[in-house]
Structures are given as structure tokens and as C-alpha cells.
Design an enzyme around this catalytic site. Structure first.
Site, PDB file in Angstrom:
ATOM      1  N   GLY A   1     -31.458  24.389  -0.863  1.00 25.44           N
ATOM      2  CA  GLY A   1     -32.099  25.564  -0.296  1.00 25.44           C
ATOM      3  C   GLY A   1     -33.497  25.833  -0.807  1.00 25.44           C
ATOM      4  N   GLY A   2     -34.061  24.905  -1.582  1.00 24.38           N
ATOM      5  CA  GLY A   2     -35.382  25.122  -2.153  1.00 24.38           C
ATOM      6  C   GLY A   2     -36.524  24.814  -1.213  1.00 24.38           C
TER       7      GLY A   2
ATOM      8  CG  ASP B   1     -28.336  14.833  -7.615  1.00 23.72           C
ATOM      9  OD1 ASP B   1     -28.040  15.106  -6.429  1.00 23.72           O
ATOM     10  OD2 ASP B   1     -28.570  13.676  -8.013  1.00 23.72           O
TER      11      ASP B   1
ATOM     12  CG  ASN C   1     -29.610  22.249   4.282  1.00 29.94           C
ATOM     13  OD1 ASN C   1     -29.922  21.982   5.433  1.00 29.94           O
ATOM     14  ND2 ASN C   1     -30.479  22.188   3.278  1.00 29.94           N
TER      15      ASN C   1
ATOM     16  CB  SER D   1     -28.752  14.350  11.997  1.00 26.41           C
ATOM     17  OG  SER D   1     -29.788  13.698  12.703  1.00 26.41           O
TER      18      SER D   1
ATOM     19  CE1 TYR E   1     -30.613  11.782   7.752  1.00 27.31           C
ATOM     20  CE2 TYR E   1     -30.481  11.161  10.075  1.00 27.31           C
ATOM     21  CZ  TYR E   1     -30.687  12.129   9.088  1.00 27.31           C
ATOM     22  OH  TYR E   1     -30.950  13.413   9.467  1.00 27.31           O
TER      23      TYR E   1
ATOM     24  CE  LYS F   1     -27.748  14.016   7.861  1.00 27.07           C
ATOM     25  NZ  LYS F   1     -27.602  15.286   7.117  1.00 27.07           N
TER      26      LYS F   1
END
Length: 265
Positions: free
Chosen positions: A22-23, A67, A94, A148, A161, A165
Site C-alpha cells: 500500500g505504499g 516483504d 494487492n 490482472s 506473471y 495472475k
């Protein structure tokens, strides 16, 4: 407030929300939008700098550095959420990384391990620790998992990836079956081509892999989208807000795209 009126209003006020990664990026926009709507939000991020920046803007966020792909960090976040929020109503899984770009025979084993650790195993760590808190919630508890458009379409040269997903979709649909009887909903959000630095990097790397210019690669992405435009992180956050709200109380087990209708990748 009458029931009929309430059902026409998105209400996330005082919801206790955890957003991983969330950063920055989509996660930060999601977290800040929940706060703006009256929710209480805790975030975690691997980047100390990003976390400090998010917490320094007076948004009311709390946070834990670490992490997400390590179970030890999930333990720390669980303890902080229990202390800061006193429970949990919404888990937003997320966290995710782009991973390597290239042919299937070019990947390093370490790169494949890392993307699976971050994009998929982290979800299990946080679910394992947070579901007991969600079971105690009386506020329409839910899990939102960030997948995604690559979780519904094949994606050549980005196979690690895409595999993670697609895995998230199976995870969410299985969670909906498992947790539905105790009142917990689970849905996946599938962002498309999102404006920002991360997508710029993906376009540049894919252009290099296919030996074309970055400009032509960007245009090729737009031509695959029915609306011929990328989406913004705010578009994704709006869907997250809706799915966590009372308006979505009977929506579970779904994989919902926010992508302008990407036709192929």
C-alpha cells in the site's frame, strides 16, 4: 436510515482494512480512497521510503514495513492490525511484481521463484493469518485479490506473471466456496493496462524483447483495448471501494476486469 436508502449508498465508514503493498501505485490509491471514504486502513510495503511517504501525508494510514512474500512479515502485520485496528473487515491482497520479460527458455530460476513468492504465496500467508479476524467481523467481511487482465488472457513473453495472475482467480473462486457459509466474500479485481511508471517499464522491456520501439509497443497496447485508452489507478480503487461496500453484499467468487475491455495481449 431506511434499508432501501442504505442499499443505494456506498458505505465503507469505519471498516477496518488491510492493504498489502500500500505504499505506492494502485495499493496506495486504494488505501487513500478507503481512508477518504471513512475507513480505517493499515498498509504494508517492502519499500521503507514508500511506506514513510504514504504515512507522512496525514491521510490517517498506519503501516508496517516488510516483504509480503515472507511469513514472518505476515506475522508482524497481523500483530499490528490487531493492535491498531482491533480486528479486520476487508483484506486487500494487492501485492505483486511484474517479474521477468522474455521467452520461456530465458528465465532464471530465481526470477520465477521470486514472482511466485510475491504474487501468489504472499496471498496465502495473509489469508492464513487474516481469515480468523474476518470471521469475527459483523461488517460484511470480504477479501479483494488483485489479479490482472493477464489472469484471463494468454500473455506471451510474460508467462510467469500470467501464471500467478491466473492462479489468483482460482484462489478467489475457491475461497468464495469455502468461506461463503461463514459470510466472507472473495472477489478478484483484474486491472488492465494501468498508466504509470510500472507499465512504462513493462512496455520498454517487451519492446526490447520483440526488437521494436517503445513508442510502437505502447501504440500496440492501445490498439488491443476497445476504449483505446489505459486505465488509471483511481478506476481500480473505485471498484475496490464498491466491492467492499454494502452494495456488493451478494457479489462473491467473481473476477471483475477494469480494463476498457482488453481484447487480447
Amino acid at each position: 436510515m431506511a434499508t432501501g436508502e442504505r442499499l443505494h449508498t456506498i458505505d465503507v465508514s469505519d471498516l477496518r482494512v488491510l492493504v498489502t503493498a500500500g505504499g505506492g501505485g494502485i495499493g496506495r490509491v486504494v488505501a487513500e480512497m478507503f481512508v477518504a471514504a471513512g475507513a480505517r486502513v493499515h498498509i504494508t510495503d517492502v519499500s521503507d521510503a514508500a511506506l514513510r511517504d504514504a504515512l507522512s501525508h496525514g491521510t490517517g494510514l498506519t503501516g508496517t514495513a516488510g516483504d509480503a512474500a515472507t511469513p514472518e512479515n505476515a506475522d508482524r502485520v497481523f500483530d499490528d492490525v490487531a493492535t491498531r485496528l482491533g480486528g479486520l473487515d476487508v483484506l486487500v491482497n494487492n501485492v505483486g511484481i511484474a517479474g521477468p520479460t522474455g521467452g520461456i527458455d530465458t528465465y532464471l530460476d530465481s526470477d520465477v521463484d521470486r514472482i511466485i513468492d510475491v504474487n501468489l504465496k504472499s496471498h496465502f500467508y495473509f489469508l492464513n493469518r487474516c481469515v480468523p479476524m474476518l470471521k469475527q467481523s459483523a461488517r460484511n467481511p470480504s477479501i479483494l485479490a488483485m489479479s490482472s487482465v493477464a489472469g484471463r488472457l494468454g500473455y506471451g513473453y510474460r508467462t510467469p506473471y500470467a501464471a500467478t495472475k491466473w492462479g489468483i482467480i482460482g484462489l478467489v473462486k475457491s475461497l468464495a466456496v469455502e468461506l461463503g457459509p461463514v459470510g466472507i466474500r472473495a472477489n478478484a479485481i483484474l486491472p488492465g493496462v494501468v498508466n504509470g511508471a510500472r507499465m512504462d517499464g513493462v512496455i520498454a522491456e517487451r519492446a526490447q524483447a520483440l526488437d521494436v520501439s517503445a513508442e510502437s509497443m505502447r501504440e500496440s497496447y492501445l490498439q488491443k483495448i476497445s476504449l483505446r485508452r489505459m486505465v488509471d489507478a483511481e478506476d481500480v480503487a473505485h471498484l475496490a471501494l464498491f466491492l467492499a461496500s454494502n452494495l456488493a453484499r451478494n457479489i462473491t467468487g467473481q473476477a471483475i476486469s477494469v480494463d476498457g475491455n482488453v481484447e487480447y495481449l
